[in-house]
Scaffold this motif. Structure first.
Motif, PDB file in Angstrom:
ATOM      1  N   LYS A   5       0.828  -1.215   0.000  1.00 37.09           N
ATOM      2  CA  LYS A   5       0.000   0.000   0.000  1.00 37.09           C
ATOM      3  C   LYS A   5       0.863   1.265   0.000  1.00 37.09           C
ATOM      4  CE  LYS A   5      -4.359  -1.670   1.680  1.00 37.09           C
ATOM      5  NZ  LYS A   5      -4.637  -2.384   2.919  1.00 37.09           N
ATOM      6  N   ILE A   6       2.145   1.109   0.312  1.00 39.56           N
ATOM      7  CA  ILE A   6       3.012   2.290   0.309  1.00 39.56           C
ATOM      8  C   ILE A   6       3.354   2.625  -1.141  1.00 39.56           C
ATOM      9  CG2 ILE A   6       5.242   3.211   1.059  1.00 39.56           C
ATOM     10  CD1 ILE A   6       5.060   1.308   3.448  1.00 39.56           C
ATOM     11  N   LYS A   7       3.203   3.913  -1.456  1.00 34.92           N
ATOM     12  CA  LYS A   7       3.386   4.353  -2.833  1.00 34.92           C
ATOM     13  C   LYS A   7       4.801   3.983  -3.320  1.00 34.92           C
ATOM     14  CE  LYS A   7       2.653   8.501  -5.395  1.00 34.92           C
ATOM     15  NZ  LYS A   7       2.959   9.901  -5.261  1.00 34.92           N
ATOM     16  N   GLY A   8       4.850   3.431  -4.528  1.00 38.03           N
ATOM     17  CA  GLY A   8       6.174   3.159  -5.115  1.00 38.03           C
ATOM     18  C   GLY A   8       6.749   1.810  -4.723  1.00 38.03           C
ATOM     19  N   ILE A   9       5.990   0.996  -3.963  1.00 37.80           N
ATOM     20  CA  ILE A   9       6.511  -0.326  -3.588  1.00 37.80           C
ATOM     21  C   ILE A   9       5.657  -1.412  -4.234  1.00 37.80           C
ATOM     22  CG2 ILE A   9       6.935  -1.910  -1.657  1.00 37.80           C
ATOM     23  CD1 ILE A   9       7.821   0.398  -0.071  1.00 37.80           C
ATOM     24  N   ALA A  14       7.902  -5.719  -1.863  1.00 34.63           N
ATOM     25  CA  ALA A  14       7.337  -5.857  -0.521  1.00 34.63           C
ATOM     26  C   ALA A  14       7.677  -7.244   0.055  1.00 34.63           C
ATOM     27  CB  ALA A  14       5.829  -5.660  -0.579  1.00 34.63           C
ATOM     28  N   ASP A  15       7.509  -8.286  -0.777  1.00 38.58           N
ATOM     29  CA  ASP A  15       7.818  -9.646  -0.309  1.00 38.58           C
ATOM     30  C   ASP A  15       9.291  -9.771   0.040  1.00 38.58           C
ATOM     31  OD1 ASP A  15       5.244 -10.276  -0.693  1.00 38.58           O
ATOM     32  OD2 ASP A  15       5.524 -11.318  -2.624  1.00 38.58           O
ATOM     33  N   LYS A  16      10.119  -9.170  -0.831  1.00 36.84           N
ATOM     34  CA  LYS A  16      11.566  -9.263  -0.626  1.00 36.84           C
ATOM     35  C   LYS A  16      11.965  -8.613   0.705  1.00 36.84           C
ATOM     36  CE  LYS A  16      15.615  -8.254  -3.420  1.00 36.84           C
ATOM     37  NZ  LYS A  16      15.984  -7.570  -4.650  1.00 36.84           N
ATOM     38  N   GLN A  52      10.812   6.596   3.553  1.00 33.94           N
ATOM     39  CA  GLN A  52       9.377   6.676   3.240  1.00 33.94           C
ATOM     40  C   GLN A  52       8.625   5.517   3.892  1.00 33.94           C
ATOM     41  OE1 GLN A  52       8.705   6.033  -0.873  1.00 33.94           O
ATOM     42  NE2 GLN A  52       6.505   6.356  -0.755  1.00 33.94           N
ATOM     43  N   ILE A  53       9.219   4.318   3.820  1.00 33.11           N
ATOM     44  CA  ILE A  53       8.573   3.144   4.416  1.00 33.11           C
ATOM     45  C   ILE A  53       8.398   3.358   5.919  1.00 33.11           C
ATOM     46  CG2 ILE A  53       8.932   0.700   5.003  1.00 33.11           C
ATOM     47  CD1 ILE A  53      10.376   0.403   2.291  1.00 33.11           C
TER      48      ILE A  53
END
Ligand code: ATP
Length: 631
Positions: A5-9, A14-16, A52-53
């Motif tokens: 849900k974080i923009k740009g991911i 995300a899994d990595k 950002q995360i």
């Protein structure tokens, strides 16, 4: 936790990221501890993305708070200025993670934290601390260094696999009894025994039980960490000293310093024997010259029998040489063959060398194991101490920032006002005379027009207001002797620096007009709308806008040269920065603090006059003069 849900991911990234942390819990813990470095160590994750995360997961609302690019620019500029005081990567990351907050308690806690830091940094030797802190970083786990000249010997397959599982094969070969042809093929062997059945003649073997700790088999598993991080630990100790804190790091340094260096010097044996031989040869030559041989003694010599007189000389000289070798190498042996010049018994020398080196390796291993045992228990405390220093750098940087800019804590409340405010750009300025400014913006005059002289400081004032508002909500003290700041939900700053591209007006409207529909508390700063549209249109837009928001809890300052026209449509306070003329150096004589309820003229003729007076180009000067005549 849905990182996607974080923009740009993307979902793969995300899994990595999650899989790199083992569990979601561990990931969240890393986020809560601001471990930016751990997140950026994942391939493809930049520092910006990691920040950002973390900010998104921690719910820091900088994006929702800073509504225009120029508001973001003011925030970025503040961050840039603080970053100049960071010495460590950790501190840099923590500063990048500072965002505007809305929770009054958190804001006040942060401000208190920075103010405490501001007061204690002045008592510290700033330059010394800074140069030491620049050498501090998080402690690193080094990669194992493989040494094929050593070996670990095991008795059973089970032990073999157990040691492989421990990863000890990254330090040296692990071999079984069958694979070991000659122990002397290795400099040093650690025999990890279960029964202890193998027996060896060579002395380069240390015996360790198979239920031992890893560091008892390979002390390097602990020692290499300390050797790698030695400079950090040493500098951290100096910092602790300056701060007057107790520290375990001195003990750590002492232990590492006491360890023998890795490469035991084999050359000392050759060097010692060679130099004693040379001295002995000289002594022999001198002594034998003085010997007076009788006829039968000469006959003995011819029969290769040593005459007694000469034998005594040899005995004395060689005994002395052996004694000297013992003093220099610490071991007693006889490497000299009685001849002139004396010959060196290389076999004996090699034998003793091997024997002594073996002893040294075994002793060093024992010492290393002892050191590793102590150091491994110290590791959590060492890590904590280094982390404390990294945290200290964060505090130190904020303290220095507040100290150098002479920041003071704002009060949180209703409305917005400050005394002796200064734009951060001007705060450290020595070359020009900076005027401190007082300003108030509060109900019922929560929406005002700011008029005044060209180059009078209107834009600077708008930026100062933005800085004071954003810094306060970031939990920072502000560049004013006193300030009262209302916590807002959003900041809109439309500066004159905005792009003048085609479509600038449309894109301005797209951001600006929806402001009135939102039921949030806002700070709105607008600099000369007339710069991007017709004067009349600007007048209508501004006056309607002011009507829409004057009844809200929002605050707005609008800079315009069209105040008189705007007032035809709406009734708001007008403030003015007035220029009274030019001084002898053609500088504007201006009171930068706006007068409330006061129309100030733009006085462009003053700027024109200044240009006229300062112009070296006669043609241009003439043009300025003709324009001035029209005023
Ligand atoms: N308080 C102050 N003390 C000293 N110098 C200042 C102060 N405020 C502004 N200045 C200086 O005055 C100059 C003009 O400032 P600024 O651009 O803010 O004026 P302005 O009123 O917005 O001008 P214009 O209407 O022409 O755009 C800048 O060089 C700025 O550094």
């Amino acid at each position: 936790m849905d990182l996607k849900k974080i923009k740009g991911i993307g979902s793969r990234q995300a899994d990595k990221i999650l899989s790199n942390f083992g569990s979601e819990k561990e990931f969240i813990e890393a986020v809560q501890n601001y471990e930016v470095d751990r997140i950026t160590s994942i391939e493809g994750v930049s520092q910006k993305k990691a920040i950002q995360i973390i900010n998104t997961i921690l719910g820091n609302p900088s994006k929702e708070f800073l509504k225009t690019d120029q508001a973001v620019q003011v925030y970025d500029d503040i961050i840039e200025r603080i970053l100049k005081f960071a010495n460590t990567k950790y501190c840099e990351n923590r500063i990048l993670l500072m965002s505007p907050l809305k929770n009054q308690k958190s804001i006040m806690e942060n401000i208190d934290f920075v103010m405490k830091a501001k007061h204690f940094v002045v008592k510290l030797p700033l330059d010394d601390l800074r140069s030491l802190l620049k050498k501090i970083d998080s402690l690193e786990e080094p990669k194992p260094l493989y040494d094929p000249s050593n070996a670990i010997l095991v008795e059973t397959r089970d032990d073999y696999h157990q040691l492989i599982d421990m990863g000890l094969n990254s330090y040296c070969p692990i071999i079984t009894g069958d694979e070991l042809e000659n122990p002397e093929d290795f400099e040093f062997i650690v025999y990890v025994y279960s029964e202890g059945l193998m027996e060896f003649e060579s002395q380069n073997i240390a015996m360790v039980n198979n239920s031992s700790e890893m560091y008892e088999i390979v002390p390097e598993v602990v020692l290499s960490y300390y050797k790698k991080n030695y400079p950090i630990i040493k500098n951290a100790l100096k910092i602790k000293g300056i701060l007057g804190h107790d520290s375990i790091l001195g003990d750590v340094i002492e232990i590492i310093d006491s360890l023998e260096s890795d490469d035991i010097d084999e050359a000392i044996f050759e060097d010692a024997v060679e130099s004693s031989k040379r001295k002995a040869d000289l002594k022999l030559k001198e002594a034998i010259k003085k010997v007076d041989l009788k006829g039968d003694e000469i006959l003995d010599l011819l029969n290769e029998d040593m005459p007694k007189k000469i034998q005594e000389i040899f005995d004395e000289v060689i005994t002395e040489a052996r004694k000297e070798v013992r003093e220099n190498t610490g071991c007693s042996f006889d490497p000299f063959i009685q001849k002139y010049p004396i010959e060196i018994d290389n076999e004996e020398l090699e034998r003793i060398k091997k024997q002594e080196m073996s002893k040294k390796y075994v002793n060093a291993h024992e010492e290393n194991v002892k050191a590793a045992q102590t150091l491994s228990t110290m590791k959590p405390i060492v890590e904590e101490e280094i982390h404390e220093i990294l945290l200290f750098d964060y505090e130190f940087a904020l303290g220095c920032f507040a100290h150098y800019y002479n920041l003071n804590p704002p009060e949180l409340g209703n409305g917005f006002s400050f005394q002796n405010g200064i734009h951060l750009n001007l705060a450290l300025e020595n070359s020009i005379e900076v005027q401190k400014i007082d300003y108030t913006l509060e109900s019922p005059n929560n929406v005002v027009l700011l008029t005044g002289a060209n180059s009078g400081g209107k834009t600077t004032l708008l930026e100062t207001i933005a800085q004071i508002c954003i810094m306060s909500q970031m939990g920072l003290p502000v560049c004013a002797s006193k300030a009262r700041v209302k916590i807002v939900d959003e900041v809109y700053f439309f500066s004159k620096k905005r792009s003048l591209d085609a479509g600038a007006f449309e894109s301005f409207l797209r951001t600006f007009m929806p402001i009135v529909t939102l039921d949030t508390d806002k700070l709105i700063l607008l600099d000369e709308l007339e710069a991007i549209t017709e004067l009349e249109a600007a007048v209508k837009i501004i006056s309607s806008f002011m009507d829409f928001i004057s009844d809200s809890n929002s605050l707005a300052v609008i800079v315009t040269h069209m105040a008189r026209e705007i007032l035809k449509y709406t009734d708001v306070r007008v403030d003015g920065i007035e220029a009274k003329g030019l001084d002898e150096n053609y500088n504007l004589i201006v009171d930068r603090t706006p007068r409330m309820d006061y129309f100030a003229r733009s006085t462009p003729e003053l700027i024109l006059r200044r240009m006229y007076e300062k112009s070296d180009d006669n043609k241009l000067k003439n043009i300025y003069r003709q324009v001035l005549e029209k005023f």
